[in-house]
Scaffold this motif. Sequence first.
Motif, short mmCIF file in Angstrom:
data_model
loop_
_atom_site.label_atom_id
_atom_site.label_comp_id
_atom_site.label_asym_id
_atom_site.label_seq_id
_atom_site.Cartn_x
_atom_site.Cartn_y
_atom_site.Cartn_z
N GLN A 12 -4.08 4.95 2.96
CA GLN A 12 -4.35 3.66 2.52
C GLN A 12 -4.20 2.68 3.46
O GLN A 12 -3.43 2.44 4.04
CB GLN A 12 -3.31 3.71 1.35
CG GLN A 12 -3.10 2.50 0.35
CD GLN A 12 -2.40 2.56 -0.74
OE1 GLN A 12 -0.93 3.34 -0.87
NE2 GLN A 12 -2.04 1.39 -1.79
N GLU A 13 -5.21 1.32 3.46
CA GLU A 13 -4.52 0.22 4.55
C GLU A 13 -4.04 -0.26 2.99
O GLU A 13 -3.28 -0.80 2.53
CB GLU A 13 -5.81 -0.37 3.61
CG GLU A 13 -5.63 -2.11 4.59
CD GLU A 13 -6.88 -3.04 4.13
OE1 GLU A 13 -7.68 -3.48 5.10
OE2 GLU A 13 -7.52 -2.81 2.99
N GLY A 14 -2.58 -0.99 4.49
CA GLY A 14 -0.91 -1.49 4.44
C GLY A 14 -0.27 -0.17 3.29
O GLY A 14 -0.90 1.16 3.25
N TYR A 15 0.71 -0.61 2.63
CA TYR A 15 1.58 0.60 2.14
C TYR A 15 2.25 1.69 3.16
O TYR A 15 2.92 2.16 2.26
CB TYR A 15 0.91 1.01 0.84
CG TYR A 15 0.38 -0.45 -0.39
CD1 TYR A 15 1.11 -0.54 -1.14
CD2 TYR A 15 -0.33 -1.05 0.23
CE1 TYR A 15 0.53 -1.97 -1.71
CE2 TYR A 15 -1.18 -1.46 -0.43
CZ TYR A 15 -0.23 -2.16 -2.06
OH TYR A 15 -0.52 -3.57 -2.60
N ASP A 16 1.31 2.38 3.73
CA ASP A 16 2.14 3.36 4.61
C ASP A 16 2.61 4.16 4.07
O ASP A 16 2.88 4.76 3.69
CB ASP A 16 2.91 3.19 5.88
CG ASP A 16 2.77 2.34 6.56
OD1 ASP A 16 1.27 2.25 7.16
OD2 ASP A 16 3.91 2.32 7.60
N ARG A 17 0.86 4.96 2.92
CA ARG A 17 1.02 6.60 2.49
C ARG A 17 -0.64 6.57 2.45
O ARG A 17 -1.97 5.94 2.56
CB ARG A 17 0.80 6.23 0.80
CG ARG A 17 2.56 4.70 0.52
CD ARG A 17 2.45 4.61 -0.84
NE ARG A 17 4.10 4.51 -1.26
CZ ARG A 17 4.51 3.61 -2.47
NH1 ARG A 17 3.50 2.92 -3.27
NH2 ARG A 17 5.61 3.37 -2.88
N THR A 18 -0.29 7.96 2.58
CA THR A 18 -2.20 9.20 2.28
C THR A 18 -2.01 9.66 0.70
O THR A 18 -1.06 9.54 0.25
CB THR A 18 -1.71 9.93 3.59
OG1 THR A 18 -0.74 10.30 3.17
CG2 THR A 18 -1.85 9.28 5.03
#
Length: 462
Positions: A34-40
């Motif tokens: 994900q762009e930003g948020y630091d999530r996959t």
Amino acid sequence: MSYFKRVLVPCVLLCGISGFAQQINVIQNSSWLQEGYDRTLTLKDADYAYYNIDNVNCKALVEGNFAGRFSVVAATDSLLVLNPGGIVNYNFKRISALPANCTEAPLKDTLFEKNFKIFWLTFNDNYAFFKERNVKWQQIYNDYLPRVRKLKTEQEFALVLKEMVQKINDGHIRLEIPAALNSPTNKSATKPVKFRKEVFHDLQEKYVEKIKSYNNGVIQWGFLKNSKMGYIVITDMNNFANYIPDTAQDSKEFLKKYEEISEKKVPLELFTDELKGVEKVMEIILDDFRNTESVVIDLRFNGGGYETVALKLLSHFVTNSKKVLSVKAKTRDGFSANQDYNLIPSQNPYRKKVYVLTSHNTASAAEIFALGTLSYPEIVRIGSPTAGIFSELLWKELPNGWEFSLSNEVYSDSKNKSYEGIGIPPNYEINYPKEHSAFYDSFYTGNGFTDKALEKVSLLEK
């Protein structure tokens, strides 16, 4: 190219996993960053897993059936744009595989220095408002690291993190630490303060008649006495779904029964139900107000909820479609592209004069309602600036298991101005106190109860 022109809920349940898989085959057994948020995100068949990543761990945040959690806005072989039920779309870039630590058990680490550094780095990577809040984050690291290295107890470490949060002074930062580590607070003896319930009672007793209520008072409406003005007070931007029969809406068991139903709903269904509830009650309210000449919308006691609910409510008081806001997310390298939001009026909106009352307690989603009014200069705001906290809460976790949230989204008006930290200004200032109890007390003087904002509305109507 923009993917972000949209209505309140773009796809809802119709763009689930099966429909999407018919359009493109990348959905199965794929991984995305994900762009930003630091999530996959990883997708397999009809299921998904959504991971929080930081500089040490990658941990599953939530998982389940994809169709109930996200709607698909756009997709290519390399880009996936999803909507979780709000007004912000999430951009995901295709990756060959999840980071290795996403498939491993999270490393539990209770070392104070390690957790301090992860806490600091997470804010450094994701927090959007150091400049706006005049915080020198690198200096805070330099100041606190020597102290952290000398800590002996978890309670001392908790105190350090609390101090760091207090320096930022952002109402959307939460720090979830074990209750046993919270130091008891010594509240000094002060004069008794009024509570919100008392203020509501006295306000309505003096100024409002023919009061009606929906969903245990989440929205109440009536008529200002000796006038042709309607009055609406909205206390939250959630709990609008039409789950509870009319006969039980003001019962003591309302919240329990409502939660029993809402907790069984998948997210996209719940958000849709909220908007349907807004439509139901607004049809009733506007029919009641058909002979009024103006209306007051009171948001002074509203701490937030769903931004979709806030904007759906606002759509019933505007007559033209306009861009009302844009959103961007903090990334490690800067910010994502702006997503513009255009407000579309309801089919039968209120077409007469509208006043909106705000205070420093008007926060989060309630502020997004106020932010939207800036595009409609005919709407008059009275009160004090709102709280200045617009972002969704981005939740993260430390290696020791403590959870915390931060603000990573920047909401701006139609002219790209942000009001983070300063709040949406009123057209007419009342100078309410910021602290809750002092705000409630401000309605009371030696002469009894007085609502200065409603008194101002009466003067403007003359």
